[in-house]
Design a protein around this motif. Structure first.
Motif, PDB file in Angstrom:
ATOM      1  N   GLY A  82     -34.058 -14.448 -41.426  1.00 56.28           N
ATOM      2  CA  GLY A  82     -35.372 -14.314 -40.820  1.00 56.28           C
ATOM      3  C   GLY A  82     -35.735 -12.844 -40.774  1.00 56.28           C
ATOM      4  O   GLY A  82     -34.866 -11.985 -40.589  1.00 56.28           O
ATOM      5  N   SER A  83     -37.000 -12.530 -40.945  1.00 57.72           N
ATOM      6  CA  SER A  83     -37.416 -11.125 -40.961  1.00 57.72           C
ATOM      7  C   SER A  83     -37.240 -10.463 -39.605  1.00 57.72           C
ATOM      8  O   SER A  83     -37.186  -9.241 -39.502  1.00 57.72           O
ATOM      9  CB  SER A  83     -38.877 -11.014 -41.410  1.00 57.72           C
ATOM     10  N   TRP A  84     -37.129 -11.276 -38.538  1.00 56.28           N
ATOM     11  CA  TRP A  84     -36.954 -10.780 -37.176  1.00 56.28           C
ATOM     12  C   TRP A  84     -35.491 -10.492 -36.850  1.00 56.28           C
ATOM     13  O   TRP A  84     -35.169  -9.942 -35.804  1.00 56.28           O
ATOM     14  CB  TRP A  84     -37.475 -11.828 -36.186  1.00 56.28           C
ATOM     15  N   CYS A  85     -34.593 -10.865 -37.761  1.00 60.08           N
ATOM     16  CA  CYS A  85     -33.142 -10.760 -37.544  1.00 60.08           C
ATOM     17  C   CYS A  85     -32.639  -9.408 -38.046  1.00 60.08           C
ATOM     18  O   CYS A  85     -32.707  -9.120 -39.257  1.00 60.08           O
ATOM     19  CB  CYS A  85     -32.456 -11.917 -38.274  1.00 60.08           C
ATOM     20  N   GLY A  86     -32.115  -8.581 -37.123  1.00 60.82           N
ATOM     21  CA  GLY A  86     -31.637  -7.254 -37.485  1.00 60.82           C
ATOM     22  C   GLY A  86     -30.597  -7.240 -38.594  1.00 60.82           C
ATOM     23  O   GLY A  86     -30.756  -6.522 -39.592  1.00 60.82           O
ATOM     24  N   PRO A  87     -29.496  -8.015 -38.471  1.00 62.12           N
ATOM     25  CA  PRO A  87     -28.492  -8.030 -39.542  1.00 62.12           C
ATOM     26  C   PRO A  87     -29.063  -8.505 -40.884  1.00 62.12           C
ATOM     27  O   PRO A  87     -28.641  -8.034 -41.939  1.00 62.12           O
ATOM     28  CB  PRO A  87     -27.438  -9.006 -39.014  1.00 62.12           C
ATOM     29  N   CYS A  88     -30.031  -9.431 -40.831  1.00 62.25           N
ATOM     30  CA  CYS A  88     -30.652  -9.927 -42.068  1.00 62.25           C
ATOM     31  C   CYS A  88     -31.427  -8.820 -42.778  1.00 62.25           C
ATOM     32  O   CYS A  88     -31.487  -8.770 -44.013  1.00 62.25           O
ATOM     33  CB  CYS A  88     -31.605 -11.080 -41.771  1.00 62.25           C
ATOM     34  N   GLN A  89     -32.047  -7.943 -41.993  1.00 62.42           N
ATOM     35  CA  GLN A  89     -32.832  -6.856 -42.555  1.00 62.42           C
ATOM     36  C   GLN A  89     -31.963  -5.901 -43.365  1.00 62.42           C
ATOM     37  O   GLN A  89     -32.440  -5.264 -44.299  1.00 62.42           O
ATOM     38  CB  GLN A  89     -33.549  -6.098 -41.433  1.00 62.42           C
ATOM     39  N   ILE A  90     -30.688  -5.810 -43.010  1.00 59.95           N
ATOM     40  CA  ILE A  90     -29.739  -4.985 -43.762  1.00 59.95           C
ATOM     41  C   ILE A  90     -29.149  -5.772 -44.925  1.00 59.95           C
ATOM     42  O   ILE A  90     -29.003  -5.260 -46.040  1.00 59.95           O
ATOM     43  CB  ILE A  90     -28.623  -4.488 -42.827  1.00 59.95           C
ATOM     44  N   GLU A  91     -28.817  -7.033 -44.660  1.00 56.98           N
ATOM     45  CA  GLU A  91     -28.112  -7.847 -45.653  1.00 56.98           C
ATOM     46  C   GLU A  91     -28.984  -8.205 -46.858  1.00 56.98           C
ATOM     47  O   GLU A  91     -28.509  -8.159 -48.008  1.00 56.98           O
ATOM     48  CB  GLU A  91     -27.608  -9.123 -44.985  1.00 56.98           C
ATOM     49  N   SER A  92     -30.236  -8.575 -46.627  1.00 56.94           N
ATOM     50  CA  SER A  92     -31.091  -9.054 -47.722  1.00 56.94           C
ATOM     51  C   SER A  92     -31.245  -8.046 -48.858  1.00 56.94           C
ATOM     52  O   SER A  92     -31.084  -8.413 -50.031  1.00 56.94           O
ATOM     53  CB  SER A  92     -32.461  -9.473 -47.178  1.00 56.94           C
ATOM     54  N   PRO A  93     -31.555  -6.765 -48.594  1.00 55.81           N
ATOM     55  CA  PRO A  93     -31.621  -5.803 -49.695  1.00 55.81           C
ATOM     56  C   PRO A  93     -30.293  -5.632 -50.421  1.00 55.81           C
ATOM     57  O   PRO A  93     -30.258  -5.432 -51.647  1.00 55.81           O
ATOM     58  CB  PRO A  93     -32.053  -4.503 -49.001  1.00 55.81           C
ATOM     59  N   GLN A  94     -29.182  -5.717 -49.684  1.00 58.14           N
ATOM     60  CA  GLN A  94     -27.871  -5.631 -50.325  1.00 58.14           C
ATOM     61  C   GLN A  94     -27.636  -6.834 -51.241  1.00 58.14           C
ATOM     62  O   GLN A  94     -27.109  -6.681 -52.352  1.00 58.14           O
ATOM     63  CB  GLN A  94     -26.773  -5.560 -49.259  1.00 58.14           C
ATOM     64  N   PHE A  95     -28.043  -8.008 -50.779  1.00 54.92           N
ATOM     65  CA  PHE A  95     -27.918  -9.209 -51.594  1.00 54.92           C
ATOM     66  C   PHE A  95     -28.778  -9.110 -52.851  1.00 54.92           C
ATOM     67  O   PHE A  95     -28.400  -9.576 -53.926  1.00 54.92           O
ATOM     68  CB  PHE A  95     -28.322 -10.446 -50.783  1.00 54.92           C
ATOM     69  N   ASP A  96     -29.961  -8.517 -52.718  1.00 58.98           N
ATOM     70  CA  ASP A  96     -30.838  -8.406 -53.883  1.00 58.98           C
ATOM     71  C   ASP A  96     -30.214  -7.509 -54.948  1.00 58.98           C
ATOM     72  O   ASP A  96     -30.310  -7.796 -56.145  1.00 58.98           O
ATOM     73  CB  ASP A  96     -32.204  -7.856 -53.478  1.00 58.98           C
ATOM     74  N   SER A  97     -29.553  -6.438 -54.499  1.00 55.44           N
ATOM     75  CA  SER A  97     -28.872  -5.565 -55.455  1.00 55.44           C
ATOM     76  C   SER A  97     -27.768  -6.322 -56.184  1.00 55.44           C
ATOM     77  O   SER A  97     -27.617  -6.198 -57.411  1.00 55.44           O
ATOM     78  CB  SER A  97     -28.293  -4.357 -54.708  1.00 55.44           C
ATOM     79  N   LEU A  98     -27.013  -7.139 -55.449  1.00 52.36           N
ATOM     80  CA  LEU A  98     -25.958  -7.952 -56.066  1.00 52.36           C
ATOM     81  C   LEU A  98     -26.566  -8.990 -57.000  1.00 52.36           C
ATOM     82  O   LEU A  98     -26.057  -9.222 -58.105  1.00 52.36           O
ATOM     83  CB  LEU A  98     -25.119  -8.627 -54.978  1.00 52.36           C
ATOM     84  N   TYR A  99     -27.660  -9.596 -56.580  1.00 47.07           N
ATOM     85  CA  TYR A  99     -28.334 -10.606 -57.389  1.00 47.07           C
ATOM     86  C   TYR A  99     -28.759 -10.036 -58.742  1.00 47.07           C
ATOM     87  O   TYR A  99     -28.571 -10.677 -59.788  1.00 47.07           O
ATOM     88  CB  TYR A  99     -29.550 -11.126 -56.635  1.00 47.07           C
TER      89      TYR A  99
END
Length: 206
Positions: A82-99
């Protein structure tokens, strides 16, 4: 003191509801996946113990629809966020780099945006952070029910599905790409045994 005891008791009950009891460990019938427990980082569920994932479907934020069943033969990473989730805000860009590194190897990443009040917030986050993998708009977290009654008690959650559409790992909390990459490499290397097409069933959400 009584108030503190009540708070601690309530916390224990929430944790217990997610980790134990027959209702929380319902494995379903016919090899269908039902949430049982989380998988240690960097590990997978043994192949003999894997269950078939429910067919996750939903409307994509960028338009169109997503169906997990259409991804058979690929390794799929489902990330509840969720965009409101602090850990998600860090994890999602990292996942995109891996993707971007692994998508040519037969790996698909899909974000499942849950518990949002409006589309504008996740859309802005995706645009601002240049997230390139598809994201499903799912404010009521129906995809968690479709997948196998995964409890959305906290975000992020990441579920990895193997080439045979079986749940190979369930990770609670943020996952480091360094832990996920070896798992994906292992699953990509595994042979994709041909399976008969599974019947399409509609998830019942209550």
């Amino acid at each position: 003191m009584k108030r503190l005891f009540a708070l601690l008791t309530g916390t224990v009950l929430v944790v217990a509801a997610c980790s134990g009891g027959k209702d929380a460990v319902d494995q379903g019938a016919g090899g269908q996946f039902r949430y049982h427990d989380v998988t240690p980082r960097g590990k997978t569920i043994s192949e003999s113990a894997r269950k078939t994932a429910g067919n996750v479907t939903g409307e994509l934020l960028g338009g169109g629809t997503f169906s997990l069943a259409a991804q058979q033969g690929k390794v799929v990473v489902l990330n509840f966020w969720g965009s409101w989730c602090g850990p998600c805000q860090i994890e999602s860009p990292q996942f995109d780099s891996l993707y971007r590194d692994v998508k040519g190897e037969g790996v698909e990443f899909v974000g499942l945006d849950v518990k949002e009040t409006t589309r504008s917030k996740p859309e802005s986050f995706i645009k601002d952070n240049q997230i390139t993998y598809p994201n499903v708009w799912d404010p009521k977290a129906k995809t968690a029910i479709q997948l196998g009654k995964v409890p959305m008690v906290g975000l992020p959650w990441t579920v990895v599905v193997d080439k045979q559409q079986r749940v190979a790992a369930v990770y609670s909390g943020p996952v480091q790409p360094a832990d996920l990459r070896p798992v994906l490499t292992q699953l990509v290397a595994a042979a994709a045994t041909a399976l008969p097409a599974r019947p399409q069933t509609k998830a019942v959400v209550r």
